[in-house]
Design an enzyme around this catalytic site. Structure first.
Site, PDB file in Angstrom:
ATOM      1  N   GLY A  17       0.786  -1.231   0.000  1.00  0.00           N
ATOM      2  CA  GLY A  17       0.000   0.000   0.000  1.00  0.00           C
ATOM      3  C   GLY A  17       0.816   1.277   0.000  1.00  0.00           C
ATOM      4  N   GLY A  19       3.416   1.865  -2.127  1.00  0.00           N
ATOM      5  CA  GLY A  19       4.104   2.039  -3.410  1.00  0.00           C
ATOM      6  C   GLY A  19       3.293   2.872  -4.396  1.00  0.00           C
ATOM      7  CE1 TYR A 146       6.330  -8.409 -13.286  1.00  0.00           C
ATOM      8  CE2 TYR A 146       6.912  -8.019 -10.997  1.00  0.00           C
ATOM      9  CZ  TYR A 146       6.124  -7.746 -12.097  1.00  0.00           C
ATOM     10  OH  TYR A 146       5.115  -6.809 -12.012  1.00  0.00           O
ATOM     11  CG  ASN A 175       5.178  -0.645 -19.165  1.00  0.00           C
ATOM     12  OD1 ASN A 175       4.708  -1.617 -19.755  1.00  0.00           O
ATOM     13  ND2 ASN A 175       6.464  -0.467 -18.977  1.00  0.00           N
TER      14      ASN A 175
HETATM   15  P1  NAP Z   1       6.323  -0.283  -5.822  1.00  0.00           P
HETATM   16  O1  NAP Z   1       6.036   1.161  -5.993  1.00  0.00           O
HETATM   17  O2  NAP Z   1       7.728  -0.754  -5.910  1.00  0.00           O
HETATM   18  O3  NAP Z   1       5.664  -0.764  -4.438  1.00  0.00           O
HETATM   19  C1  NAP Z   1       5.881  -2.076  -4.001  1.00  0.00           C
HETATM   20  C2  NAP Z   1       5.119  -2.254  -2.709  1.00  0.00           C
HETATM   21  O4  NAP Z   1       5.331  -3.589  -2.230  1.00  0.00           O
HETATM   22  C3  NAP Z   1       5.592  -1.298  -1.603  1.00  0.00           C
HETATM   23  O5  NAP Z   1       4.512  -0.948  -0.815  1.00  0.00           O
HETATM   24  C4  NAP Z   1       6.567  -2.188  -0.806  1.00  0.00           C
HETATM   25  O6  NAP Z   1       6.702  -1.792   0.541  1.00  0.00           O
HETATM   26  C5  NAP Z   1       5.845  -3.533  -0.908  1.00  0.00           C
HETATM   27  N1  NAP Z   1       6.750  -4.656  -0.702  1.00  0.00           N
HETATM   28  C6  NAP Z   1       7.841  -4.982  -1.442  1.00  0.00           C
HETATM   29  N2  NAP Z   1       8.452  -6.088  -0.920  1.00  0.00           N
HETATM   30  C7  NAP Z   1       7.712  -6.441   0.175  1.00  0.00           C
HETATM   31  C8  NAP Z   1       7.846  -7.463   1.169  1.00  0.00           C
HETATM   32  N3  NAP Z   1       8.841  -8.357   1.134  1.00  0.00           N
HETATM   33  N4  NAP Z   1       6.928  -7.509   2.160  1.00  0.00           N
HETATM   34  C9  NAP Z   1       5.923  -6.595   2.217  1.00  0.00           C
HETATM   35  N5  NAP Z   1       5.728  -5.613   1.310  1.00  0.00           N
HETATM   36  C10 NAP Z   1       6.632  -5.532   0.307  1.00  0.00           C
HETATM   37  O7  NAP Z   1       5.507  -1.149  -6.888  1.00  0.00           O
HETATM   38  P2  NAP Z   1       4.197  -0.776  -7.754  1.00  0.00           P
HETATM   39  O8  NAP Z   1       4.656  -0.272  -9.068  1.00  0.00           O
HETATM   40  O9  NAP Z   1       3.248   0.033  -6.917  1.00  0.00           O
HETATM   41  O10 NAP Z   1       3.600  -2.249  -7.979  1.00  0.00           O
HETATM   42  C11 NAP Z   1       2.440  -2.679  -7.269  1.00  0.00           C
HETATM   43  C12 NAP Z   1       1.968  -3.948  -7.942  1.00  0.00           C
HETATM   44  O11 NAP Z   1       1.662  -3.654  -9.317  1.00  0.00           O
HETATM   45  C13 NAP Z   1       3.042  -5.055  -7.975  1.00  0.00           C
HETATM   46  O12 NAP Z   1       2.445  -6.303  -7.719  1.00  0.00           O
HETATM   47  C14 NAP Z   1       3.573  -4.992  -9.410  1.00  0.00           C
HETATM   48  O13 NAP Z   1       4.064  -6.241  -9.814  1.00  0.00           O
HETATM   49  C15 NAP Z   1       2.332  -4.592 -10.172  1.00  0.00           C
HETATM   50  N6  NAP Z   1       2.577  -3.925 -11.472  1.00  0.00           N
HETATM   51  C16 NAP Z   1       3.314  -2.774 -11.531  1.00  0.00           C
HETATM   52  C17 NAP Z   1       3.501  -2.167 -12.791  1.00  0.00           C
HETATM   53  C18 NAP Z   1       4.333  -0.908 -12.947  1.00  0.00           C
HETATM   54  O14 NAP Z   1       4.558  -0.498 -14.109  1.00  0.00           O
HETATM   55  N7  NAP Z   1       4.770  -0.274 -11.852  1.00  0.00           N
HETATM   56  C19 NAP Z   1       2.917  -2.725 -13.941  1.00  0.00           C
HETATM   57  C20 NAP Z   1       2.153  -3.879 -13.804  1.00  0.00           C
HETATM   58  C21 NAP Z   1       1.976  -4.477 -12.556  1.00  0.00           C
HETATM   59  P3  NAP Z   1       7.834  -0.687   0.958  1.00  0.00           P
HETATM   60  O15 NAP Z   1       7.269   0.645   0.506  1.00  0.00           O
HETATM   61  O16 NAP Z   1       7.901  -0.799   2.432  1.00  0.00           O
HETATM   62  O17 NAP Z   1       9.073  -1.052   0.232  1.00  0.00           O
HETATM   63  O1  GFB Z   2       9.711   0.263 -17.759  1.00  0.00           O
HETATM   64  P1  GFB Z   2      10.818  -0.539 -18.272  1.00  0.00           P
HETATM   65  O2  GFB Z   2      12.084  -0.543 -17.472  1.00  0.00           O
HETATM   66  O3  GFB Z   2      10.448  -2.080 -18.423  1.00  0.00           O
HETATM   67  O4  GFB Z   2      11.084  -0.015 -19.777  1.00  0.00           O
HETATM   68  P2  GFB Z   2       9.689  -2.939 -19.515  1.00  0.00           P
HETATM   69  C1  GFB Z   2      12.127  -0.452 -20.453  1.00  0.00           C
HETATM   70  C2  GFB Z   2      12.173   0.152 -21.875  1.00  0.00           C
HETATM   71  O5  GFB Z   2      12.498   1.543 -21.764  1.00  0.00           O
HETATM   72  C3  GFB Z   2      13.300  -0.508 -22.643  1.00  0.00           C
HETATM   73  C4  GFB Z   2      13.785   1.790 -22.361  1.00  0.00           C
HETATM   74  O6  GFB Z   2      12.977  -0.518 -24.007  1.00  0.00           O
HETATM   75  C5  GFB Z   2      14.490   0.420 -22.371  1.00  0.00           C
HETATM   76  O7  GFB Z   2      15.445   0.357 -23.399  1.00  0.00           O
HETATM   77  N1  GFB Z   2      14.512   2.797 -21.561  1.00  0.00           N
HETATM   78  C6  GFB Z   2      15.124   3.897 -22.054  1.00  0.00           C
HETATM   79  C7  GFB Z   2      14.692   2.772 -20.232  1.00  0.00           C
HETATM   80  N2  GFB Z   2      15.732   4.579 -21.071  1.00  0.00           N
HETATM   81  C8  GFB Z   2      15.479   3.906 -19.912  1.00  0.00           C
HETATM   82  C9  GFB Z   2      15.834   4.131 -18.550  1.00  0.00           C
HETATM   83  O8  GFB Z   2      16.531   5.088 -18.179  1.00  0.00           O
HETATM   84  N3  GFB Z   2      15.381   3.233 -17.622  1.00  0.00           N
HETATM   85  C10 GFB Z   2      14.583   2.146 -17.997  1.00  0.00           C
HETATM   86  N4  GFB Z   2      14.133   1.321 -17.036  1.00  0.00           N
HETATM   87  N5  GFB Z   2      14.237   1.900 -19.286  1.00  0.00           N
HETATM   88  C11 GFB Z   2       8.925  -4.122 -17.336  1.00  0.00           C
HETATM   89  C12 GFB Z   2       9.037  -5.463 -16.695  1.00  0.00           C
HETATM   90  O9  GFB Z   2       9.345  -4.258 -18.645  1.00  0.00           O
HETATM   91  O10 GFB Z   2       7.564  -3.707 -17.367  1.00  0.00           O
HETATM   92  C13 GFB Z   2       8.489  -5.380 -15.293  1.00  0.00           C
HETATM   93  O11 GFB Z   2      10.408  -5.820 -16.669  1.00  0.00           O
HETATM   94  C14 GFB Z   2       7.102  -4.777 -15.248  1.00  0.00           C
HETATM   95  O12 GFB Z   2       8.405  -6.642 -14.837  1.00  0.00           O
HETATM   96  C15 GFB Z   2       7.067  -3.506 -16.047  1.00  0.00           C
HETATM   97  O13 GFB Z   2       6.192  -5.634 -15.771  1.00  0.00           O
HETATM   98  C16 GFB Z   2       5.678  -2.991 -16.166  1.00  0.00           C
HETATM   99  O14 GFB Z   2       8.443  -2.281 -19.970  1.00  0.00           O
HETATM  100  O15 GFB Z   2      10.641  -3.350 -20.569  1.00  0.00           O
END
Ligand code: NAP
Ligand code: GFB
Length: 324
Positions: A17, A19, A146, A175
């Site tokens: 919660g 994040g 993952y 994303n």
């Molecule tokens: P985030 O900002 O990194 O937040 C992660 C959260 O999980 C934080 O609250 C963290 O707590 C908690 N957490 C991590 N490890 C834990 C552990 N061992 N025990 C208890 N809590 C833990 O991630 P987010 O982007 O909000 O992602 C939330 C969900 O959406 C995840 O399941 C992720 O896979 C999914 N998701 C994210 C994206 C994206 O683009 N970001 C896309 C698709 C799906 P702390 O704050 O205390 O570290």
């Molecule tokens: O969001 P991202 O790290 O993950 O994006 P994915 C990666 C894309 O952005 C690649 C380009 O094509 C990189 O080459 N990129 C350019 C960069 N500059 C940067 C930079 O400074 N940082 C990063 N991170 N990328 C993730 C999955 O895939 O998508 C995770 O690995 C999750 O598990 C997330 O599902 C939503 O979109 O490639």
């Protein structure tokens, strides 16, 4: 249950919660009337309970006695962190997910909504991707740890339904970006990492280093839109099968176009350099939101340029507390 006895108000536990997605749900619950009368919402962080540990998981469920769970907690990161720590992502997330789902079952939790991701779909596939394709082949190599751990949630949900009639389900966002994201240069996702890099390049008068060629394509969804959809799923969506949460395929764009939007939002006029020695990762993972649109034909998504502007403004105004 006869019509007289009203269902007790939900006690919702949001794991993860603190994040990006968790904070967005907290905003919708507290600022957009997402909390109905009598409901209790608890937003957990890892500081209160490390969910890799079964005893800590059981203790925090004992403390809050949830009737419903939004399960977000996970080891999360951008492409380059995944490529360095695939095994760590696999093991941590397998344990977190099994602890949360099994403890939910043991405590009679009515509904769990877990969070998968569009990167878990097969890398070699036809497009657009839809919910039926999750297990149709290996995910992209960059995030196999993952992705396989997340796929197991879908399998576990089927198991809890088949063996115990539990109605545990999951959503599959593309994303996500927004306030409270991880803006770390190395470990952040593309938009948040580039917002921080652009902010630093403007301050230091240096070129903006974009990693990779900038040609990979992505669909970006604003965290508050994901949050509003999560509340709908918790209250209304009754399937065990997961549902993709995404903007339409027509909103998919190359990374380099998103870079331009960030440069505009932060008024960066400097040079933009593409470092092609860095990986491009998956070239595309175009997802269909047809299933979501069948349920919610009128849902309005935040336009990317508007969401990027709001997130950049949040980052600049909250630089001191942001994850960098
Ligand atoms: P985030 O900002 O990194 O937040 C992660 C959260 O999980 C934080 O609250 C963290 O707590 C908690 N957490 C991590 N490890 C834990 C552990 N061992 N025990 C208890 N809590 C833990 O991630 P987010 O982007 O909000 O992602 C939330 C969900 O959406 C995840 O399941 C992720 O896979 C999914 N998701 C994210 C994206 C994206 O683009 N970001 C896309 C698709 C799906 P702390 O704050 O205390 O570290
Ligand atoms: O969001 P991202 O790290 O993950 O994006 P994915 C990666 C894309 O952005 C690649 C380009 O094509 C990189 O080459 N990129 C350019 C960069 N500059 C940067 C930079 O400074 N940082 C990063 N991170 N990328 C993730 C999955 O895939 O998508 C995770 O690995 C999750 O598990 C997330 O599902 C939503 O979109 O490639």
């Amino acid at each position: 249950m006869d019509s007289q006895t009203k269902a007790e108000p939900m006690r919702v536990l949001v794991t993860g919660g603190s994040g990006l997605v968790g904070k967005a749900i907290e905003h919708v619950v507290k600022q957009e009337g997402g909390c109905l009368e009598g409901e209790q919402w608890t937003f957990l962080s890892s500081k209160e309970a490390n969910l890799v540990d079964l005893q800590q998981t059981r203790a925090v469920f004992e403390k809050y006695r949830p009737t419903h769970v939004i399960h977000l907690a996970a080891k999360v990161g951008g492409l380059y962190l995944h490529m360095k720590e695939n095994l760590h992502f696999l093991r941590d997330n397998l344990r977190i997910n099994d602890n949360v789902l099994q403890t939910s079952h043991e405590r009679g939790v009515t509904k769990v909504v877990s969070c998968l991701s569009s990167c878990i779909f097969p890398d070699k596939t036809t497009y657009p991707i839809d919910e039926s394709m999750i297990h149709n082949g290996p995910p992209h190599d960059s995030n196999f740890g993952y992705s396989h751990a997340k796929r197991m949630i879908d399998i576990q949900n089927r198991g809890y339904f088949a063996q115990h009639g539990r109605r545990y389900t999951a959503v599959i966002p593309t994303n996500v970006y927004g306030p409270y994201d991880n803006f770390n240069f190395e470990n952040g996702h593309v938009l948040s990492a580039l917002m921080h890099k652009t902010y630093a390049a403007k301050k230091e008068g240096t070129p903006l280093q974009v990693w990779g060629s900038g040609t990979p394509r992505r669909q970006f969804i604003y965290s508050l839109d994901v949050a509003r959809l999560f509340l709908w799923v918790l209250r209304e969506y009754d399937e065990i099968d997961p549902i993709i949460l995404s903007v339409g395929e027509e909103e998919e764009l190359p990374i380099k176009d998103a870079v331009e939007m960030i440069a505009d939002a932060l008024d960066f006029k400097g040079q933009i350099v593409f470092d092609t020695s860095k990986s491009d990762g998956q070239m595309k993972k175009t997802a269909s939101n047809a299933k979501l649109r069948r349920y919610l034909p009128d849902f309005t998504f935040t336009p990317l340029s508007e969401g990027i502007k709001k997130t950049c403004d949040w980052f600049v105004n909250n630089y001191d507390i942001a994850r960098t």
